[in-house]
Design a protein around this motif. Structure first.
Motif, mmCIF file in Angstrom:
data_model
loop_
_atom_site.group_PDB
_atom_site.id
_atom_site.type_symbol
_atom_site.label_atom_id
_atom_site.label_comp_id
_atom_site.label_asym_id
_atom_site.label_seq_id
_atom_site.Cartn_x
_atom_site.Cartn_y
_atom_site.Cartn_z
ATOM 1 N N SER A 196 1.739 -4.006 -6.199
ATOM 2 C CA SER A 196 0.772 -3.033 -5.401
ATOM 3 C C SER A 196 -0.403 -3.695 -4.961
ATOM 4 O O SER A 196 -0.788 -4.498 -5.665
ATOM 5 C CB SER A 196 0.460 -1.948 -6.157
ATOM 6 O OG SER A 196 -0.295 -1.001 -5.564
ATOM 7 N N ASP A 220 -2.741 -1.229 -3.982
ATOM 8 C CA ASP A 220 -3.913 -0.114 -3.974
ATOM 9 C C ASP A 220 -3.621 0.716 -5.259
ATOM 10 O O ASP A 220 -4.113 1.447 -5.609
ATOM 11 C CB ASP A 220 -3.755 0.656 -2.793
ATOM 12 C CG ASP A 220 -2.243 1.237 -2.637
ATOM 13 O OD1 ASP A 220 -1.586 1.156 -3.398
ATOM 14 O OD2 ASP A 220 -2.170 2.165 -1.384
ATOM 15 N N ARG A 221 -2.670 0.127 -6.180
ATOM 16 C CA ARG A 221 -2.294 0.665 -7.394
ATOM 17 C C ARG A 221 -2.095 2.371 -7.432
ATOM 18 O O ARG A 221 -2.414 2.919 -8.320
ATOM 19 C CB ARG A 221 -3.625 0.539 -8.407
ATOM 20 C CG ARG A 221 -3.808 -0.893 -8.659
ATOM 21 C CD ARG A 221 -5.052 -0.942 -9.708
ATOM 22 N NE ARG A 221 -5.198 -2.251 -10.232
ATOM 23 C CZ ARG A 221 -5.563 -2.747 -11.571
ATOM 24 N NH1 ARG A 221 -5.170 -1.710 -12.298
ATOM 25 N NH2 ARG A 221 -5.593 -3.998 -11.531
ATOM 26 N N THR A 222 -1.181 2.656 -6.286
ATOM 27 C CA THR A 222 -0.683 3.862 -6.360
ATOM 28 C C THR A 222 0.583 4.202 -6.605
ATOM 29 O O THR A 222 1.397 3.114 -6.457
ATOM 30 C CB THR A 222 -0.898 4.534 -4.739
ATOM 31 O OG1 THR A 222 -0.128 3.652 -4.065
ATOM 32 C CG2 THR A 222 -2.476 4.276 -4.542
ATOM 33 N N ALA A 223 0.997 5.396 -7.176
ATOM 34 C CA ALA A 223 2.396 5.502 -7.337
ATOM 35 C C ALA A 223 3.262 5.661 -5.961
ATOM 36 O O ALA A 223 4.384 5.140 -6.301
ATOM 37 C CB ALA A 223 2.637 7.073 -8.119
ATOM 38 N N ALA A 224 2.762 5.957 -4.776
ATOM 39 C CA ALA A 224 3.398 5.702 -3.717
ATOM 40 C C ALA A 224 3.689 4.365 -3.242
ATOM 41 O O ALA A 224 4.839 4.023 -3.010
ATOM 42 C CB ALA A 224 2.667 6.362 -2.607
ATOM 43 N N SER A 225 2.957 3.413 -3.787
ATOM 44 C CA SER A 225 3.196 2.004 -3.356
ATOM 45 C C SER A 225 4.294 1.379 -4.389
ATOM 46 O O SER A 225 5.060 0.711 -3.853
ATOM 47 C CB SER A 225 2.111 1.272 -3.710
ATOM 48 O OG SER A 225 1.475 0.864 -5.024
ATOM 49 N N HIS A 260 0.709 -1.272 0.129
ATOM 50 C CA HIS A 260 0.102 0.073 0.051
ATOM 51 C C HIS A 260 0.799 1.274 0.056
ATOM 52 O O HIS A 260 2.140 0.992 0.347
ATOM 53 C CB HIS A 260 -0.966 0.096 1.058
ATOM 54 C CG HIS A 260 -1.881 -1.031 1.504
ATOM 55 N ND1 HIS A 260 -1.514 -2.378 1.833
ATOM 56 C CD2 HIS A 260 -3.068 -1.201 0.877
ATOM 57 C CE1 HIS A 260 -2.491 -3.097 1.847
ATOM 58 N NE2 HIS A 260 -3.639 -2.482 1.322
ATOM 59 N N ALA A 261 0.192 2.402 -0.261
ATOM 60 C CA ALA A 261 1.228 3.655 -0.234
ATOM 61 C C ALA A 261 1.587 3.834 1.348
ATOM 62 O O ALA A 261 2.387 4.340 1.586
ATOM 63 C CB ALA A 261 0.152 4.951 -0.604
ATOM 64 N N LEU A 319 1.903 3.215 -14.287
ATOM 65 C CA LEU A 319 2.235 3.926 -12.679
ATOM 66 C C LEU A 319 3.638 3.105 -12.377
ATOM 67 O O LEU A 319 4.506 3.574 -12.124
ATOM 68 C CB LEU A 319 1.626 3.940 -11.517
ATOM 69 C CG LEU A 319 0.233 4.895 -11.805
ATOM 70 C CD1 LEU A 319 -0.582 4.614 -10.428
ATOM 71 C CD2 LEU A 319 0.836 5.979 -11.724
ATOM 72 N N ASP A 337 -1.134 -1.463 -11.431
ATOM 73 C CA ASP A 337 -1.226 -0.480 -12.614
ATOM 74 C C ASP A 337 0.039 -0.359 -13.587
ATOM 75 O O ASP A 337 1.244 0.329 -12.977
ATOM 76 C CB ASP A 337 -1.483 1.002 -12.184
ATOM 77 C CG ASP A 337 -1.933 2.079 -13.084
ATOM 78 O OD1 ASP A 337 -0.961 2.019 -14.000
ATOM 79 O OD2 ASP A 337 -2.782 2.775 -12.926
#
Length: 244
Positions: free
Chosen positions: A50, A52-57, A12-13, A84, A81
């Motif tokens: 990932s 949560d498919r976030t750039a932060a993850s 997660h992020a 990303l 993603d």
């Protein structure tokens, strides 16, 4: 040469976010530390980096994996993603292994949990297989055969038959390595393709219960990774576990 496979990080992020059985970021850190102690020549991460498919993850994953101080590569899984992910670190369709080649196959099927290579990517794989006759390892996220868990098998590779037909004309394919199943696994492809061995890998996050009909987490099993040693004509592989 030593190759290490890490898979299914599900980050997660928030590095302190919990999964069903632990904290994925902490577990990945311990997997990476144990992998680094075995002095690999390179590391491959076979998808679902990932949750949560976030750039932060993905940035978090890159920070964790860069501790290896070794070349490392990744490919997308059904939770990822790809845009990303590739913005964070580019994908590589192939990795040179000296006397061998590692071909990386994208099995992500947008909008689906299961996987699919597709006609265009299968054609590209066939072309790469025909380029030379060095032994080839194939890496992908989704397993190209049933693993014995009904719910997981329903989310496997939809065009597995076409995949094996593509490999059937290429006797120099030595093994297939996959993620997605969150468990240690050894199987073989169909005889028509030479009964190529297929190896699954424990996740760095939660483990799935082998042989289950419905979704089940294996709370007694620990995170892990797969070690692949290549010496001349020999391939030796085994699984290492870490305390979560």
């Amino acid at each position: 040469m030593r190759l290490i496979q890490i898979t299914d990080c599900h980050l997660h992020a928030d590095p302190e976010a919990r999964s069903r059985t632990g904290i994925p970021c902490r577990q990945l850190e311990r997997v990476v530390a144990a992998a680094a102690a075995l002095r690999p020549d390179l590391v491959l991460v076979t998808g679902d980096v990932s949750e949560d498919r976030t750039a932060a993850s993905y940035a978090l994953a890159e920070r964790c994996l860069s501790v290896l101080d070794r070349p490392w590569f990744w490919l997308p899984g059904n939770h990822d993603d790809p845009d990303l992910m590739s913005d964070c670190r580019p994908f590589h369709p192939e990795v040179e292994l000296g006397d061998r080649r590692l071909l990386i196959v994208d099995t992500q099927w947008p909008g689906r949990e299961g996987g699919r290579i597709g006609e265009a990517r299968l054609k590209g794989l066939a072309e790469r297989l025909a380029e030379d006759d060095r032994p080839i390892l194939v890496a992908m996220h989704h397993p190209p055969l049933a693993v014995g868990s009904a719910w997981l098998d329903a989310l496997g590779l939809a065009d597995a038959e076409a995949f094996w037909e593509t490999l059937a004309d290429h006797e120099h394919v030595e093994a297939v390595f996959c993620g997605h199943i969150h468990q240690a696994f050894v199987g073989h492809g169909p005889a028509v393709a030479g009964a190529i061995p297929v190896y699954g890998c424990p996740a760095s996050s939660d483990q799935f219960l082998p042989g289950s009909t419905d979704f089940s987490v294996d709370e007694a099993s620990r995170p892990g990774f797969r070690v692949i040693d290549l010496h001349g004509d020999a391939l030796t592989t085994w699984v290492e576990r870490v305390d979560p």
